[in-house]
Design a protein around this motif. Structure first.
Motif, mmCIF file in Angstrom:
data_model
loop_
_atom_site.group_PDB
_atom_site.id
_atom_site.type_symbol
_atom_site.label_atom_id
_atom_site.label_comp_id
_atom_site.label_asym_id
_atom_site.label_seq_id
_atom_site.Cartn_x
_atom_site.Cartn_y
_atom_site.Cartn_z
ATOM 1 N N LEU A 21 -26.760 -69.264 24.056
ATOM 2 C CA LEU A 21 -27.440 -68.542 22.979
ATOM 3 C C LEU A 21 -28.812 -68.059 23.429
ATOM 4 O O LEU A 21 -29.244 -66.946 23.099
ATOM 5 C CB LEU A 21 -27.573 -69.440 21.749
ATOM 6 C CG LEU A 21 -26.313 -69.642 20.909
ATOM 7 C CD1 LEU A 21 -26.587 -70.631 19.790
ATOM 8 C CD2 LEU A 21 -25.836 -68.319 20.334
ATOM 9 N N THR A 22 -29.526 -68.900 24.196
ATOM 10 C CA THR A 22 -30.857 -68.508 24.688
ATOM 11 C C THR A 22 -30.760 -67.271 25.571
ATOM 12 O O THR A 22 -31.526 -66.308 25.418
ATOM 13 C CB THR A 22 -31.483 -69.672 25.468
ATOM 14 O OG1 THR A 22 -31.620 -70.795 24.599
ATOM 15 C CG2 THR A 22 -32.845 -69.284 26.012
ATOM 16 N N LEU A 23 -29.820 -67.294 26.503
ATOM 17 C CA LEU A 23 -29.648 -66.139 27.376
ATOM 18 C C LEU A 23 -29.214 -64.909 26.590
ATOM 19 O O LEU A 23 -29.621 -63.785 26.904
ATOM 20 C CB LEU A 23 -28.619 -66.461 28.459
ATOM 21 C CG LEU A 23 -29.025 -67.559 29.467
ATOM 22 C CD1 LEU A 23 -27.882 -67.832 30.443
ATOM 23 C CD2 LEU A 23 -30.287 -67.146 30.219
ATOM 24 N N SER A 24 -28.410 -65.113 25.560
ATOM 25 C CA SER A 24 -27.990 -63.978 24.737
ATOM 26 C C SER A 24 -29.174 -63.369 24.003
ATOM 27 O O SER A 24 -29.327 -62.140 23.953
ATOM 28 C CB SER A 24 -26.922 -64.429 23.734
ATOM 29 O OG SER A 24 -25.776 -64.931 24.402
ATOM 30 N N TYR A 25 -30.036 -64.249 23.406
ATOM 31 C CA TYR A 25 -31.217 -63.740 22.715
ATOM 32 C C TYR A 25 -32.129 -62.984 23.682
ATOM 33 O O TYR A 25 -32.615 -61.888 23.375
ATOM 34 C CB TYR A 25 -31.996 -64.897 22.059
ATOM 35 C CG TYR A 25 -31.247 -65.593 20.953
ATOM 36 C CD1 TYR A 25 -30.324 -64.914 20.173
ATOM 37 C CD2 TYR A 25 -31.476 -66.947 20.687
ATOM 38 C CE1 TYR A 25 -29.639 -65.562 19.159
ATOM 39 C CE2 TYR A 25 -30.798 -67.594 19.674
ATOM 40 C CZ TYR A 25 -29.882 -66.904 18.917
ATOM 41 O OH TYR A 25 -29.205 -67.540 17.913
ATOM 42 N N ALA A 26 -32.382 -63.595 24.855
ATOM 43 C CA ALA A 26 -33.269 -62.971 25.828
ATOM 44 C C ALA A 26 -32.686 -61.656 26.332
ATOM 45 O O ALA A 26 -33.401 -60.647 26.473
ATOM 46 C CB ALA A 26 -33.528 -63.924 26.994
ATOM 47 N N LEU A 27 -31.373 -61.645 26.617
ATOM 48 C CA LEU A 27 -30.739 -60.420 27.085
ATOM 49 C C LEU A 27 -30.810 -59.328 26.029
ATOM 50 O O LEU A 27 -31.051 -58.155 26.341
ATOM 51 C CB LEU A 27 -29.289 -60.716 27.457
ATOM 52 C CG LEU A 27 -28.476 -59.523 27.995
ATOM 53 C CD1 LEU A 27 -29.115 -58.997 29.277
ATOM 54 C CD2 LEU A 27 -27.026 -59.925 28.234
ATOM 55 N N PHE A 28 -30.625 -59.702 24.778
ATOM 56 C CA PHE A 28 -30.713 -58.711 23.707
ATOM 57 C C PHE A 28 -32.128 -58.148 23.609
ATOM 58 O O PHE A 28 -32.324 -56.931 23.449
ATOM 59 C CB PHE A 28 -30.309 -59.350 22.383
ATOM 60 C CG PHE A 28 -30.431 -58.429 21.210
ATOM 61 C CD1 PHE A 28 -29.460 -57.482 20.940
ATOM 62 C CD2 PHE A 28 -31.537 -58.509 20.372
ATOM 63 C CE1 PHE A 28 -29.574 -56.627 19.858
ATOM 64 C CE2 PHE A 28 -31.663 -57.653 19.284
ATOM 65 C CZ PHE A 28 -30.676 -56.704 19.028
ATOM 66 N N ALA A 29 -33.141 -59.029 23.696
ATOM 67 C CA ALA A 29 -34.529 -58.561 23.602
ATOM 68 C C ALA A 29 -34.867 -57.632 24.768
ATOM 69 O O ALA A 29 -35.484 -56.569 24.572
ATOM 70 C CB ALA A 29 -35.475 -59.761 23.576
ATOM 71 N N VAL A 87 -40.774 -64.331 26.864
ATOM 72 C CA VAL A 87 -40.836 -64.633 25.430
ATOM 73 C C VAL A 87 -39.431 -64.789 24.852
ATOM 74 O O VAL A 87 -39.169 -65.676 24.027
ATOM 75 C CB VAL A 87 -41.611 -63.520 24.694
ATOM 76 C CG1 VAL A 87 -41.532 -63.722 23.186
ATOM 77 C CG2 VAL A 87 -43.065 -63.497 25.150
ATOM 78 N N GLY A 88 -38.490 -63.931 25.297
ATOM 79 C CA GLY A 88 -37.121 -64.035 24.808
ATOM 80 C C GLY A 88 -36.472 -65.345 25.192
ATOM 81 O O GLY A 88 -35.761 -65.964 24.397
ATOM 82 N N LEU A 89 -36.713 -65.803 26.428
ATOM 83 C CA LEU A 89 -36.140 -67.080 26.862
ATOM 84 C C LEU A 89 -36.739 -68.248 26.081
ATOM 85 O O LEU A 89 -36.020 -69.129 25.596
ATOM 86 C CB LEU A 89 -36.344 -67.272 28.360
ATOM 87 C CG LEU A 89 -35.502 -66.370 29.281
ATOM 88 C CD1 LEU A 89 -35.942 -66.543 30.727
ATOM 89 C CD2 LEU A 89 -34.014 -66.686 29.125
ATOM 90 N N GLY A 90 -38.070 -68.261 25.973
ATOM 91 C CA GLY A 90 -38.714 -69.361 25.257
ATOM 92 C C GLY A 90 -38.376 -69.352 23.775
ATOM 93 O O GLY A 90 -37.997 -70.389 23.196
ATOM 94 N N GLY A 91 -38.511 -68.182 23.150
ATOM 95 C CA GLY A 91 -38.180 -68.113 21.732
ATOM 96 C C GLY A 91 -36.712 -68.339 21.467
ATOM 97 O O GLY A 91 -36.341 -68.988 20.478
ATOM 98 N N GLY A 92 -35.850 -67.821 22.346
ATOM 99 C CA GLY A 92 -34.419 -68.039 22.169
ATOM 100 C C GLY A 92 -34.043 -69.498 22.288
ATOM 101 O O GLY A 92 -33.168 -69.979 21.562
ATOM 102 N N TRP A 93 -34.699 -70.209 23.218
ATOM 103 C CA TRP A 93 -34.423 -71.645 23.374
ATOM 104 C C TRP A 93 -34.788 -72.411 22.104
ATOM 105 O O TRP A 93 -34.041 -73.282 21.640
ATOM 106 C CB TRP A 93 -35.191 -72.176 24.572
ATOM 107 C CG TRP A 93 -34.986 -73.652 24.829
ATOM 108 C CD1 TRP A 93 -35.783 -74.675 24.453
ATOM 109 C CD2 TRP A 93 -33.883 -74.235 25.525
ATOM 110 N NE1 TRP A 93 -35.269 -75.864 24.865
ATOM 111 C CE2 TRP A 93 -34.092 -75.635 25.530
ATOM 112 C CE3 TRP A 93 -32.754 -73.717 26.146
ATOM 113 C CZ2 TRP A 93 -33.206 -76.514 26.132
ATOM 114 C CZ3 TRP A 93 -31.867 -74.592 26.744
ATOM 115 C CH2 TRP A 93 -32.098 -75.973 26.733
ATOM 116 N N ILE A 94 -35.936 -72.076 21.518
ATOM 117 C CA ILE A 94 -36.372 -72.757 20.294
ATOM 118 C C ILE A 94 -35.450 -72.403 19.128
ATOM 119 O O ILE A 94 -35.011 -73.279 18.360
ATOM 120 C CB ILE A 94 -37.828 -72.390 19.976
ATOM 121 C CG1 ILE A 94 -38.750 -72.907 21.095
ATOM 122 C CG2 ILE A 94 -38.249 -72.968 18.630
ATOM 123 C CD1 ILE A 94 -40.190 -72.463 20.946
#
Length: 376
Positions: A21-29, A87-94
């Motif tokens: 999910l984190t990688l998906s959020y970061a990739l999307f951002a 930011v996408g990786l950190g925010g996605g992880w949280i």
């Protein structure tokens, strides 16, 4: 060729759901930022590429050209995309951790249940969403499993006790006979052994019937419930007369779909209970079949008997296997003694016919039993 599934402990490792999910959020951002950069870059390509001149020729103007603007844009956007990735990786992880937290609670509850702790519940708090629905469904499943497991434990313990009793009695009689062969009344001993053996056979047959009803759907056919009840009343009439119990029957048409043998057995069991757990003298049993007045589209068998006063709490346990009218204690009178499976079999027959069994204590004493079936 048959496909095989690897055990859970031997499944190949891969990224966790939180990491995916984190990688998906970061990739999307990053993808959204890259699309924005491409749009801006293509938009700037439409700017005319000619040198800018000051309005006063004597003034000097150092205005960047379009190529210089595009180069600066690419450098700046590169830094921005790098920051956006972090930011996408950190925010996605949280965010992924917060989203998956309810699943972790459900996973812990599943592990507790797998280790035998069926009393553990997830009990997610908060407004209703997909996770709370899953949590409530999981808690309901655990509750039903716990009830079923407890019932199976009680059933196994009670069945073992009931089957051990006739065997222990038989062993005692044989030991006494072996210790004093000459002082035995053989006809009386054989009669007692036969009675004890018959009791064990009846218990085994009832248990087999319960097991069959729990796993095999009975063959249904169009019938009139009144016919099965009429046969059952005829079968118990001799016992009712011997006990001084008056049976009054009203056979109204009750068309249904069912198994006539099982429904007759259920009616016989209900009548046996009504006759045996009645007043010592001048008892009555009323039987009625016909349409259910409270539930249109269903037919009803209603049996009411006089007898001692009963509490709703006690009546609620009557369909539990091996629970007799006096609790777990058998009757001292052999003619009144049962194996405590009669109402349990009735409940299983009713469930197999998609019916409804209702037991209600009467204010003046006795019990009213209603067996309802869908109307044909």
């Amino acid at each position: 060729m048959t496909a095989t599934t690897a055990p859970a402990g031997h499944r190949p490792r891969r990224l966790t759901a939180r990491m995916r999910l984190t990688l998906s959020y970061a990739l999307f951002a990053v993808a959204a930022g890259l699309i924005f950069v491409v749009v801006v870059y293509l938009g700037l390509r439409w700017i005319p590429n000619y040198p800018l001149m000051p309005s006063n020729p004597r003034d000097r103007l150092d205005a960047p050209s379009r190529g210089e603007v595009l180069d600066a844009l690419l450098v700046t956007c590169g830094y921005a995309l790098a920051v956006l990735t972090v930011v996408g990786l950190g925010g996605g992880w949280i965010i992924a951790g917060r989203v998956l937290r309810p699943l972790q609670e459900i996973t812990r509850a599943a592990h507790h249940a797998a280790n035998g702790a069926l009393e553990h519940r997830v009990a997610l708090a908060g407004p209703r969403d997909e996770f709370t629905d899953l949590s409530d469904a999981f808690d309901e499943m655990l509750e039903r499993l716990q009830r079923s497991f407890d019932a199976q434990q009680r059933f196994a313990a009670n069945a073992s006790h009931e089957l051990r009793t006739p065997l222990a009695i038989t062993r005692t009689m044989l030991q006494v006979a072996a210790a004093d062969p000459g002082g035995q009344d053989l006809p009386r001993l054989v009669g007692r052994l036969q009675d004890t053996n018959q009791r064990g056979i009846e218990i085994c047959e009832a248990l087999l019937q319960l097991a069959e009803l729990g796993h095999t759907a009975p063959a249904l056919q169009p019938l009139d419930l009144a016919d099965a009840v009429r046969d059952a009343v005829a079968a118990v009439s001799e016992e009712a007369t011997a006990r001084g119990v008056t049976v009054t029957a009203e056979y109204g048409p009750a068309p249904a779909s069912g198994n006539p043998v099982l429904l007759r057995q259920a009616a016989v069991n209900l009548l046996h209970n009504a006759i045996r757990h009645n007043l010592p003298a001048d008892g009555t049993v009323t039987v009625r079949t016909g349409p259910d007045p409270d539930r249109p589209g269903r037919v009803l068998l209603a049996i009411a008997n006089t007898g001692p006063r009963l509490t709703p709490e006690a009546v609620a346990t009557f369909t539990e296997p091996f629970l007799r009218g006096r609790g777990r204690t058998a009757e001292t009178d052999p003619s009144r003694r049962g194996h405590g499976l009669g109402l349990a079999i009735v409940a299983a027959v009713t469930e197999a016919h998609q019916g409804r069994l209702r037991l209600t204590p009467l204010p003046d004493g006795g019990l009213r039993v209603e067996l309802g079936l869908p109307e044909r």
